[in-house]
Write a protein that holds these residues in place. Structure first.
Motif, PDB file in Angstrom:
ATOM      1  N   ILE A   7       0.841  -1.199   0.000  1.00  0.00           N
ATOM      2  CA  ILE A   7       0.000   0.000   0.000  1.00  0.00           C
ATOM      3  C   ILE A   7       0.876   1.249   0.000  1.00  0.00           C
ATOM      4  CG2 ILE A   7      -1.798   1.294   1.202  1.00  0.00           C
ATOM      5  CD1 ILE A   7      -2.694  -1.422   2.433  1.00  0.00           C
ATOM      6  N   SER A   8       1.919   1.230   0.824  1.00  0.00           N
ATOM      7  CA  SER A   8       2.846   2.371   0.870  1.00  0.00           C
ATOM      8  C   SER A   8       3.454   2.644  -0.496  1.00  0.00           C
ATOM      9  CB  SER A   8       3.967   2.113   1.879  1.00  0.00           C
ATOM     10  OG  SER A   8       3.473   2.103   3.181  1.00  0.00           O
ATOM     11  N   ALA A   9       3.813   1.577  -1.204  1.00  0.00           N
ATOM     12  CA  ALA A   9       4.417   1.735  -2.524  1.00  0.00           C
ATOM     13  C   ALA A   9       3.438   2.339  -3.520  1.00  0.00           C
ATOM     14  CB  ALA A   9       4.912   0.385  -3.032  1.00  0.00           C
ATOM     15  N   LYS A  10       2.164   1.988  -3.419  1.00  0.00           N
ATOM     16  CA  LYS A  10       1.169   2.513  -4.359  1.00  0.00           C
ATOM     17  C   LYS A  10       0.906   4.000  -4.155  1.00  0.00           C
ATOM     18  CE  LYS A  10      -1.418  -1.380  -6.024  1.00  0.00           C
ATOM     19  NZ  LYS A  10      -1.295  -1.238  -7.468  1.00  0.00           N
ATOM     20  N   ILE A  11       1.120   4.514  -2.941  1.00  0.00           N
ATOM     21  CA  ILE A  11       0.817   5.926  -2.693  1.00  0.00           C
ATOM     22  C   ILE A  11       2.050   6.822  -2.750  1.00  0.00           C
ATOM     23  CG2 ILE A  11      -1.246   5.371  -1.353  1.00  0.00           C
ATOM     24  CD1 ILE A  11       0.383   6.215   1.172  1.00  0.00           C
ATOM     25  N   GLU A  12       3.214   6.251  -3.053  1.00  0.00           N
ATOM     26  CA  GLU A  12       4.416   7.088  -3.163  1.00  0.00           C
ATOM     27  C   GLU A  12       4.200   8.157  -4.209  1.00  0.00           C
ATOM     28  OE1 GLU A  12       8.029   4.957  -3.862  1.00  0.00           O
ATOM     29  OE2 GLU A  12       7.959   4.002  -1.914  1.00  0.00           O
ATOM     30  N   PRO A  13       4.638   9.356  -3.996  1.00  0.00           N
ATOM     31  CA  PRO A  13       5.598   9.866  -3.019  1.00  0.00           C
ATOM     32  C   PRO A  13       4.966  10.336  -1.710  1.00  0.00           C
ATOM     33  CG  PRO A  13       5.086  11.600  -4.540  1.00  0.00           C
ATOM     34  CD  PRO A  13       4.294  10.387  -4.985  1.00  0.00           C
ATOM     35  N   TYR A  14       3.672  10.096  -1.531  1.00  0.00           N
ATOM     36  CA  TYR A  14       2.996  10.524  -0.314  1.00  0.00           C
ATOM     37  C   TYR A  14       3.209   9.490   0.785  1.00  0.00           C
ATOM     38  CZ  TYR A  14       0.815  13.484  -3.794  1.00  0.00           C
ATOM     39  OH  TYR A  14       0.608  14.366  -4.818  1.00  0.00           O
ATOM     40  N   LEU A  49      -5.085  -7.720  -4.982  1.00  0.00           N
ATOM     41  CA  LEU A  49      -4.855  -6.556  -5.837  1.00  0.00           C
ATOM     42  C   LEU A  49      -5.937  -5.486  -5.676  1.00  0.00           C
ATOM     43  CD1 LEU A  49      -3.329  -5.019  -8.061  1.00  0.00           C
ATOM     44  CD2 LEU A  49      -4.682  -6.312  -9.728  1.00  0.00           C
ATOM     45  N   LYS A  50      -7.188  -5.873  -5.749  1.00  0.00           N
ATOM     46  CA  LYS A  50      -8.271  -4.889  -5.659  1.00  0.00           C
ATOM     47  C   LYS A  50      -8.323  -4.247  -4.278  1.00  0.00           C
ATOM     48  CE  LYS A  50     -11.089  -6.765  -9.317  1.00  0.00           C
ATOM     49  NZ  LYS A  50     -12.364  -7.308  -9.745  1.00  0.00           N
ATOM     50  N   SER A  51      -8.145  -5.040  -3.238  1.00  0.00           N
ATOM     51  CA  SER A  51      -8.194  -4.510  -1.876  1.00  0.00           C
ATOM     52  C   SER A  51      -7.032  -3.554  -1.607  1.00  0.00           C
ATOM     53  CB  SER A  51      -8.178  -5.658  -0.868  1.00  0.00           C
ATOM     54  OG  SER A  51      -8.286  -5.163   0.436  1.00  0.00           O
ATOM     55  N   ILE A  52      -5.843  -3.913  -2.053  1.00  0.00           N
ATOM     56  CA  ILE A  52      -4.669  -3.046  -1.887  1.00  0.00           C
ATOM     57  C   ILE A  52      -4.879  -1.752  -2.671  1.00  0.00           C
ATOM     58  CG2 ILE A  52      -2.193  -2.803  -2.412  1.00  0.00           C
ATOM     59  CD1 ILE A  52      -2.706  -4.729  -0.120  1.00  0.00           C
ATOM     60  N   SER A  53      -5.387  -1.872  -3.881  1.00  0.00           N
ATOM     61  CA  SER A  53      -5.605  -0.697  -4.725  1.00  0.00           C
ATOM     62  C   SER A  53      -6.654   0.223  -4.128  1.00  0.00           C
ATOM     63  CB  SER A  53      -6.014  -1.132  -6.132  1.00  0.00           C
ATOM     64  OG  SER A  53      -4.961  -1.860  -6.731  1.00  0.00           O
ATOM     65  N   LEU A  54      -7.759  -0.342  -3.647  1.00  0.00           N
ATOM     66  CA  LEU A  54      -8.778   0.496  -3.027  1.00  0.00           C
ATOM     67  C   LEU A  54      -8.232   1.154  -1.762  1.00  0.00           C
ATOM     68  CD1 LEU A  54     -11.608   1.664  -2.971  1.00  0.00           C
ATOM     69  CD2 LEU A  54     -12.393  -0.439  -1.849  1.00  0.00           C
ATOM     70  N   SER A  55      -7.397   0.454  -1.021  1.00  0.00           N
ATOM     71  CA  SER A  55      -6.767   1.044   0.170  1.00  0.00           C
ATOM     72  C   SER A  55      -5.960   2.278  -0.222  1.00  0.00           C
ATOM     73  CB  SER A  55      -5.836   0.029   0.844  1.00  0.00           C
ATOM     74  OG  SER A  55      -6.529  -1.102   1.275  1.00  0.00           O
ATOM     75  N   ALA A  56      -5.142   2.143  -1.250  1.00  0.00           N
ATOM     76  CA  ALA A  56      -4.324   3.270  -1.717  1.00  0.00           C
ATOM     77  C   ALA A  56      -5.202   4.415  -2.202  1.00  0.00           C
ATOM     78  CB  ALA A  56      -3.385   2.800  -2.826  1.00  0.00           C
ATOM     79  N   MET A  57      -6.266   4.084  -2.922  1.00  0.00           N
ATOM     80  CA  MET A  57      -7.174   5.104  -3.428  1.00  0.00           C
ATOM     81  C   MET A  57      -7.851   5.861  -2.285  1.00  0.00           C
ATOM     82  SD  MET A  57      -8.725   2.783  -6.536  1.00  0.00           S
ATOM     83  CE  MET A  57     -10.291   3.623  -6.584  1.00  0.00           C
ATOM     84  N   ASP A  79      -1.190  18.476  -4.666  1.00  0.00           N
ATOM     85  CA  ASP A  79      -1.790  18.874  -5.928  1.00  0.00           C
ATOM     86  C   ASP A  79      -2.928  17.896  -6.197  1.00  0.00           C
ATOM     87  OD1 ASP A  79      -2.520  19.222  -8.591  1.00  0.00           O
ATOM     88  OD2 ASP A  79      -0.477  19.631  -9.244  1.00  0.00           O
ATOM     89  N   THR A  80      -4.161  18.345  -6.004  1.00  0.00           N
ATOM     90  CA  THR A  80      -5.291  17.429  -6.100  1.00  0.00           C
ATOM     91  C   THR A  80      -5.476  16.850  -7.498  1.00  0.00           C
ATOM     92  OG1 THR A  80      -6.846  19.262  -6.411  1.00  0.00           O
ATOM     93  CG2 THR A  80      -6.502  18.478  -4.164  1.00  0.00           C
ATOM     94  N   SER A  81      -5.093  17.587  -8.534  1.00  0.00           N
ATOM     95  CA  SER A  81      -5.234  17.023  -9.882  1.00  0.00           C
ATOM     96  C   SER A  81      -4.271  15.858 -10.080  1.00  0.00           C
ATOM     97  CB  SER A  81      -5.023  18.095 -10.951  1.00  0.00           C
ATOM     98  OG  SER A  81      -3.706  18.577 -10.945  1.00  0.00           O
ATOM     99  N   LYS A  82      -3.074  15.945  -9.507  1.00  0.00           N
ATOM    100  CA  LYS A  82      -2.126  14.830  -9.592  1.00  0.00           C
ATOM    101  C   LYS A  82      -2.621  13.641  -8.782  1.00  0.00           C
ATOM    102  CE  LYS A  82       2.054  17.438 -10.576  1.00  0.00           C
ATOM    103  NZ  LYS A  82       3.376  17.833 -10.112  1.00  0.00           N
ATOM    104  N   ILE A  83      -3.218  13.922  -7.630  1.00  0.00           N
ATOM    105  CA  ILE A  83      -3.759  12.838  -6.808  1.00  0.00           C
ATOM    106  C   ILE A  83      -4.895  12.144  -7.546  1.00  0.00           C
ATOM    107  CG2 ILE A  83      -5.033  12.323  -4.688  1.00  0.00           C
ATOM    108  CD1 ILE A  83      -3.276  14.394  -3.264  1.00  0.00           C
ATOM    109  N   ASP A  84      -5.762  12.908  -8.210  1.00  0.00           N
ATOM    110  CA  ASP A  84      -6.843  12.307  -8.999  1.00  0.00           C
ATOM    111  C   ASP A  84      -6.282  11.413 -10.101  1.00  0.00           C
ATOM    112  OD1 ASP A  84      -8.851  13.442  -7.486  1.00  0.00           O
ATOM    113  OD2 ASP A  84      -9.345  15.011  -8.944  1.00  0.00           O
ATOM    114  N   MET A  86      -3.417   9.846 -10.054  1.00  0.00           N
ATOM    115  CA  MET A  86      -2.897   8.636  -9.407  1.00  0.00           C
ATOM    116  C   MET A  86      -4.034   7.681  -9.068  1.00  0.00           C
ATOM    117  SD  MET A  86       0.058  10.000  -6.780  1.00  0.00           S
ATOM    118  CE  MET A  86       0.424   8.360  -6.153  1.00  0.00           C
ATOM    119  N   ILE A  87      -5.125   8.217  -8.535  1.00  0.00           N
ATOM    120  CA  ILE A  87      -6.268   7.375  -8.177  1.00  0.00           C
ATOM    121  C   ILE A  87      -6.814   6.675  -9.414  1.00  0.00           C
ATOM    122  CG2 ILE A  87      -8.680   7.438  -7.394  1.00  0.00           C
ATOM    123  CD1 ILE A  87      -7.787   9.640  -5.372  1.00  0.00           C
TER     124      ILE A  87
END
Length: 117
Positions: A7-14, A49-57, A79-84, A86-87
């Motif tokens: 999960i940490s890896a999916k949300i990098e750099p945050y 995969l889906k659970s990890i991805s939804l967690s990151a989202m 930057d909310t547009s960058k976060i969108d 990523m999601i």
């Protein structure tokens, strides 16, 4: 790789607290009907995969509410547009909808055509 590190890896750099990561995973696992997993377990992509991805989202979506934060002299801005973006990318790669966390599934490359009557 553990579930927590995935999960940490999916949300990098945050970055967020381990507790926030764990809560997001518990809620996402419940959403997909999974039980018996701990964030310390190994990440099995074929099952999680889906659970990890939804967690990151979920985590990224929560960051959108902050335009910036200052904790102990360390400042972060978001930057909310960058976060969108990523999601949407995370959702697309997992085959789930970004609308699960309130982000439209429309990519920025999609052209919307308005009907005028």
């Amino acid at each position: 790789m553990t579930i927590l590190s995935a999960i940490s890896a999916k949300i990098e750099p945050y970055s967020v607290s381990d507790e926030a990561l764990e809560l997001a995973f518990i809620e996402s696992s419940h959403y997909f009907g999974l039980s018996g997993y701990s964030v310390e377990d190994d990440y099995d992509v074929s099952v999680l995969l889906k659970s990890i991805s939804l967690s990151a989202m979920k985590i990224l979506s929560n960051l959108k509410t902050l335009s910036n934060e200052n904790l102990g002299g360390v400042s972060n801005s978001y930057d909310t547009s960058k976060i969108d973006k990523m999601i949407r990318a995370i959702a697309s790669s997992a085959g789930i909808s970004s609308s699960l966390v309130g982000v439209d599934d429309i990519s920025e490359n999609t052209i919307s055509i308005a009907r005028v009557w």
